[in-house]
Enzyme design. Structure first.
Site, short mmCIF file in Angstrom:
data_model
loop_
_atom_site.label_atom_id
_atom_site.label_comp_id
_atom_site.label_asym_id
_atom_site.label_seq_id
_atom_site.Cartn_x
_atom_site.Cartn_y
_atom_site.Cartn_z
CG ASP A 29 36.62 34.03 44.12
OD1 ASP A 29 35.89 34.33 45.09
OD2 ASP A 29 37.87 33.96 44.21
CB ILE A 30 40.65 36.81 41.78
CG1 ILE A 30 41.83 37.17 40.89
CG2 ILE A 30 41.09 36.74 43.23
CD1 ILE A 30 42.34 38.59 41.10
CG ASN A 86 32.55 32.97 53.59
OD1 ASN A 86 32.07 31.94 54.03
ND2 ASN A 86 33.37 32.99 52.55
CD GLU A 94 40.36 37.42 50.78
OE1 GLU A 94 40.91 37.97 49.82
OE2 GLU A 94 40.16 36.19 50.84
CB VAL A 95 35.97 41.25 49.98
CG1 VAL A 95 35.55 42.58 49.37
CG2 VAL A 95 37.26 40.75 49.35
CG HIS A 99 31.19 38.54 48.59
ND1 HIS A 99 31.68 39.40 49.55
CD2 HIS A 99 31.87 37.38 48.75
CE1 HIS A 99 32.62 38.81 50.25
NE2 HIS A 99 32.75 37.56 49.79
CG HIS A 101 31.58 32.82 47.93
ND1 HIS A 101 32.88 32.85 47.48
CD2 HIS A 101 31.54 33.63 49.02
CE1 HIS A 101 33.61 33.65 48.27
NE2 HIS A 101 32.81 34.13 49.21
P1 DGP Z 1 35.08 36.14 51.30
O1 DGP Z 1 36.06 35.29 52.05
O2 DGP Z 1 33.68 35.56 51.39
O3 DGP Z 1 35.16 37.59 51.67
O4 DGP Z 1 35.49 35.98 49.78
C1 DGP Z 1 36.11 36.99 49.04
C2 DGP Z 1 36.44 36.41 47.69
O5 DGP Z 1 36.81 37.48 46.83
C3 DGP Z 1 37.61 35.42 47.67
O6 DGP Z 1 37.12 34.13 47.28
C4 DGP Z 1 38.57 35.96 46.63
C5 DGP Z 1 37.76 37.00 45.91
N1 DGP Z 1 38.52 38.17 45.49
C6 DGP Z 1 39.34 38.93 46.26
N2 DGP Z 1 39.86 39.93 45.54
C7 DGP Z 1 39.35 39.81 44.28
C8 DGP Z 1 39.53 40.54 43.08
O7 DGP Z 1 40.25 41.53 43.01
N3 DGP Z 1 38.86 40.10 41.99
C9 DGP Z 1 38.04 38.98 42.03
N4 DGP Z 1 37.40 38.66 40.91
N5 DGP Z 1 37.84 38.28 43.16
C10 DGP Z 1 38.50 38.68 44.26
#
Ligand code: DGP
Length: 115
Positions: A29-30, A86, A94-95, A99, A101
């Site tokens: 995760d970023i 989530n 958010e995305v 996915h 975690h």
């Molecule tokens: P959620 O809230 O469950 O949708 O988590 C989305 C996660 O994705 C959040 O913890 C940050 C991660 N994330 C967002 N953009 C990127 C990216 O460009 N690269 C990576 N590796 N993670 C990302």
């Protein structure tokens, strides 16, 4: 419009990939919430858990087994970790590409912050 995760899966955006197979890709995760924070992402672009169908049952099981194996590889299986999906706004998603975690490497405290 492809999501960020579709672009990572396609190799169009960089990520630190820790696992890939024919069904999922996993990467760090970023914005890590703990020393270990990996996302297990299906290649199939399912937006949310609410969009999962009965035919996705083997994929969902596979995601959990990949999480189990990665937890062992990353050294948090014994100390413990949390797996989180989530879903939608109240779930803090958010995305909008499904996915899982995998979070560990420190005590994570209560499951949900009390308000
Ligand atoms: P959620 O809230 O469950 O949708 O988590 C989305 C996660 O994705 C959040 O913890 C940050 C991660 N994330 C967002 N953009 C990127 C990216 O460009 N690269 C990576 N590796 N993670 C990302």
């Amino acid at each position: 419009m492809p999501t960020i995760f579709e672009k990572i899966i396609a190799g169009e955006l960089p990520a630190t990939i820790v696992h890939r197979d024919d069904q999922v890709v996993a990467f760090h995760d970023i914005r890590p919430a703990a020393p270990v924070h990996v996302l297990i992402v299906p290649r199939k672009p399912i937006p949310t858990v609410d969009d999962v169908t009965d035919e996705d049952q083997p994929l969902m099981g596979h995601m959990v087994l990949v999480a189990r194996d990665l937890a062992r590889q990353l050294g948090v299986a014994q100390s413990g970790y949390r797996l989180i999906f989530n879903c939608n706004a109240h779930g803090g998603q958010e995305v909008y590409h499904l996915h899982l975690h995998l979070i560990g490497g420190r005590p994570l405290g209560r499951m949900i912050a009390q308000t």
